[in-house]
Design a protein around this motif. Structure first.
Motif, mmCIF file in Angstrom:
data_model
loop_
_atom_site.group_PDB
_atom_site.id
_atom_site.type_symbol
_atom_site.label_atom_id
_atom_site.label_comp_id
_atom_site.label_asym_id
_atom_site.label_seq_id
_atom_site.Cartn_x
_atom_site.Cartn_y
_atom_site.Cartn_z
ATOM 1 N N LEU A 43 0.793 -1.271 -0.032
ATOM 2 C CA LEU A 43 0.033 0.047 0.194
ATOM 3 C C LEU A 43 0.773 1.088 0.093
ATOM 4 O O LEU A 43 0.422 2.316 0.090
ATOM 5 C CB LEU A 43 -0.833 0.122 1.199
ATOM 6 C CG LEU A 43 -2.129 -0.860 1.182
ATOM 7 C CD1 LEU A 43 -2.811 -0.916 2.408
ATOM 8 C CD2 LEU A 43 -2.988 -0.737 0.171
ATOM 9 N N GLY A 44 2.087 1.284 -0.130
ATOM 10 C CA GLY A 44 2.932 2.351 0.070
ATOM 11 C C GLY A 44 3.046 2.825 1.499
ATOM 12 O O GLY A 44 3.810 3.983 1.448
ATOM 13 N N MET A 45 2.743 2.218 2.424
ATOM 14 C CA MET A 45 2.811 2.502 3.873
ATOM 15 C C MET A 45 3.829 1.949 4.603
ATOM 16 O O MET A 45 3.982 0.731 4.150
ATOM 17 C CB MET A 45 1.439 2.478 4.394
ATOM 18 C CG MET A 45 0.384 3.196 3.733
ATOM 19 S SD MET A 45 -1.102 2.904 4.529
ATOM 20 C CE MET A 45 -0.992 4.109 5.718
ATOM 21 N N GLN A 46 4.468 2.287 5.343
ATOM 22 C CA GLN A 46 5.565 1.893 6.187
ATOM 23 C C GLN A 46 5.263 0.490 6.823
ATOM 24 O O GLN A 46 5.823 -0.197 7.064
ATOM 25 C CB GLN A 46 6.257 3.008 7.079
ATOM 26 C CG GLN A 46 6.986 3.768 6.466
ATOM 27 C CD GLN A 46 7.489 4.996 6.990
ATOM 28 O OE1 GLN A 46 6.891 5.461 8.129
ATOM 29 N NE2 GLN A 46 8.636 5.544 6.850
ATOM 30 N N ASN A 47 4.131 0.916 7.663
ATOM 31 C CA ASN A 47 3.416 -0.093 8.421
ATOM 32 C C ASN A 47 2.103 -0.605 7.841
ATOM 33 O O ASN A 47 1.444 0.046 7.096
ATOM 34 C CB ASN A 47 3.024 0.176 9.752
ATOM 35 C CG ASN A 47 4.240 0.001 10.778
ATOM 36 O OD1 ASN A 47 5.401 -1.030 10.262
ATOM 37 N ND2 ASN A 47 4.453 0.174 11.954
ATOM 38 N N PRO A 48 1.645 -1.777 7.785
ATOM 39 C CA PRO A 48 0.368 -2.127 7.202
ATOM 40 C C PRO A 48 -0.736 -1.687 8.104
ATOM 41 O O PRO A 48 -0.886 -1.995 9.225
ATOM 42 C CB PRO A 48 0.355 -3.757 7.036
ATOM 43 C CG PRO A 48 1.240 -4.153 8.058
ATOM 44 C CD PRO A 48 2.524 -3.194 8.029
ATOM 45 N N PRO A 49 -1.743 -1.132 7.484
ATOM 46 C CA PRO A 49 -3.019 -0.514 8.176
ATOM 47 C C PRO A 49 -3.730 -1.799 8.700
ATOM 48 O O PRO A 49 -3.711 -2.668 7.948
ATOM 49 C CB PRO A 49 -3.574 0.473 7.345
ATOM 50 C CG PRO A 49 -3.386 -0.130 5.914
ATOM 51 C CD PRO A 49 -2.010 -0.643 6.036
ATOM 52 N N ARG A 50 -4.477 -1.635 9.642
ATOM 53 C CA ARG A 50 -5.371 -2.661 10.261
ATOM 54 C C ARG A 50 -6.761 -2.067 9.640
ATOM 55 O O ARG A 50 -7.200 -0.675 9.902
ATOM 56 C CB ARG A 50 -5.278 -2.747 11.561
ATOM 57 C CG ARG A 50 -4.057 -3.544 11.996
ATOM 58 C CD ARG A 50 -3.945 -3.488 13.459
ATOM 59 N NE ARG A 50 -2.558 -4.157 13.913
ATOM 60 C CZ ARG A 50 -1.832 -4.185 15.021
ATOM 61 N NH1 ARG A 50 -2.562 -3.873 16.082
ATOM 62 N NH2 ARG A 50 -0.735 -4.854 14.966
ATOM 63 N N LEU A 51 -7.597 -2.930 9.069
ATOM 64 C CA LEU A 51 -8.820 -2.593 8.935
ATOM 65 C C LEU A 51 -9.988 -3.476 9.310
ATOM 66 O O LEU A 51 -9.588 -4.755 9.505
ATOM 67 C CB LEU A 51 -8.991 -2.759 7.203
ATOM 68 C CG LEU A 51 -8.058 -2.116 6.531
ATOM 69 C CD1 LEU A 51 -8.487 -2.418 4.862
ATOM 70 C CD2 LEU A 51 -7.918 -0.720 6.531
ATOM 71 N N LEU A 52 -11.096 -3.165 9.871
ATOM 72 C CA LEU A 52 -12.236 -3.728 10.629
ATOM 73 C C LEU A 52 -13.424 -3.598 9.724
ATOM 74 O O LEU A 52 -13.851 -2.519 9.478
ATOM 75 C CB LEU A 52 -12.439 -3.464 12.155
ATOM 76 C CG LEU A 52 -13.758 -4.332 12.808
ATOM 77 C CD1 LEU A 52 -13.540 -5.563 12.590
ATOM 78 C CD2 LEU A 52 -13.884 -3.457 14.156
#
Length: 202
Positions: A57-66
């Motif tokens: 996703l081009g982010m340093q950490n993977p986002p968390r999605l609920l």
């Protein structure tokens, strides 16, 4: 001609099924259990990545999605969306609201609201999966219909929620800049009362 078209359609179907199975093979599925008031059934899905690989996703950490489903549905209706987001590098969680899917609880708006809060707190309590000193993980709520309304309410009560994507959400009061990042989407094929609710939120 009919047999040719049937062969083409069958070939495309088989190809899509093979591609889908290949994509899902790269995913890690879990059914975590945690002790909460509502014993909410949860499934998590994410890419099986080597620790040195950064998410897509081009982010340093993977986002968390609920992902939070709507009335008279279950977490299965959000599964395809979660799979697509997991393929992009996100850590995805799907839940059954009280009285839905595998939940043994009785449905009420209040029970659903509290169940979403419980699962959100549970997801946020885990340490960052990427321990390289990167910034905190972003946490988004993605809800459809009833789940959209619940997501908005949960984000207003929990400042750790980064943002909300509400798909044809149930109408709930929204304060200015709370939640801070809110995207409301609805389709022209939604029921009229859903369209009115979305327009009210806009």
């Amino acid at each position: 001609k009919d047999s040719i078209w049937l062969t083409v359609i069958l070939g495309i179907s088989i190809s899509l099924h093979v591609i889908k199975r290949q994509m899902e093979k790269d995913l890690e599925w879990n059914t975590p259990t945690f002790q909460t008031e509502y014993q909410t059934p949860v499934i998590s899905v994410r890419r099986s990545l080597p620790s040195r690989t950064l998410p897509g996703l081009g982010m340093q950490n993977p986002p968390r999605l609920l992902f939070i489903h709507g009335l008279s549905a279950s977490k299965s209706v959000m599964m395809q969306m979660a799979v697509e987001m997991a393929q992009s590098g996100a850590e995805c969680y799907l839940m059954d609201l009280p009285g839905h899917g595998a939940s043994r609880e009785t449905f009420t708006w209040e029970a659903s609201r509290r169940a979403v809060q419980e699962v959100s707190r549970w997801i946020l309590q885990w340490p960052e999966s990427n321990l390289r000193g990167y910034p905190k993980i972003d946490f988004f709520l993605i809800g459809h219909s009833l789940g959209g309304g619940l997501a908005i309410e949960a984000a207003q009560e929990n400042t750790a929620v980064t943002g909300v994507i509400a798909l044809s959400p149930a109408a709930v009061p929204v304060r200015r800049n709370s939640p801070p990042h809110l995207l409301i989407l609805y389709g022209e094929n939604d029921f009229p009362f859903v369209q009115r609710g979305a327009a009210f939120l806009f």
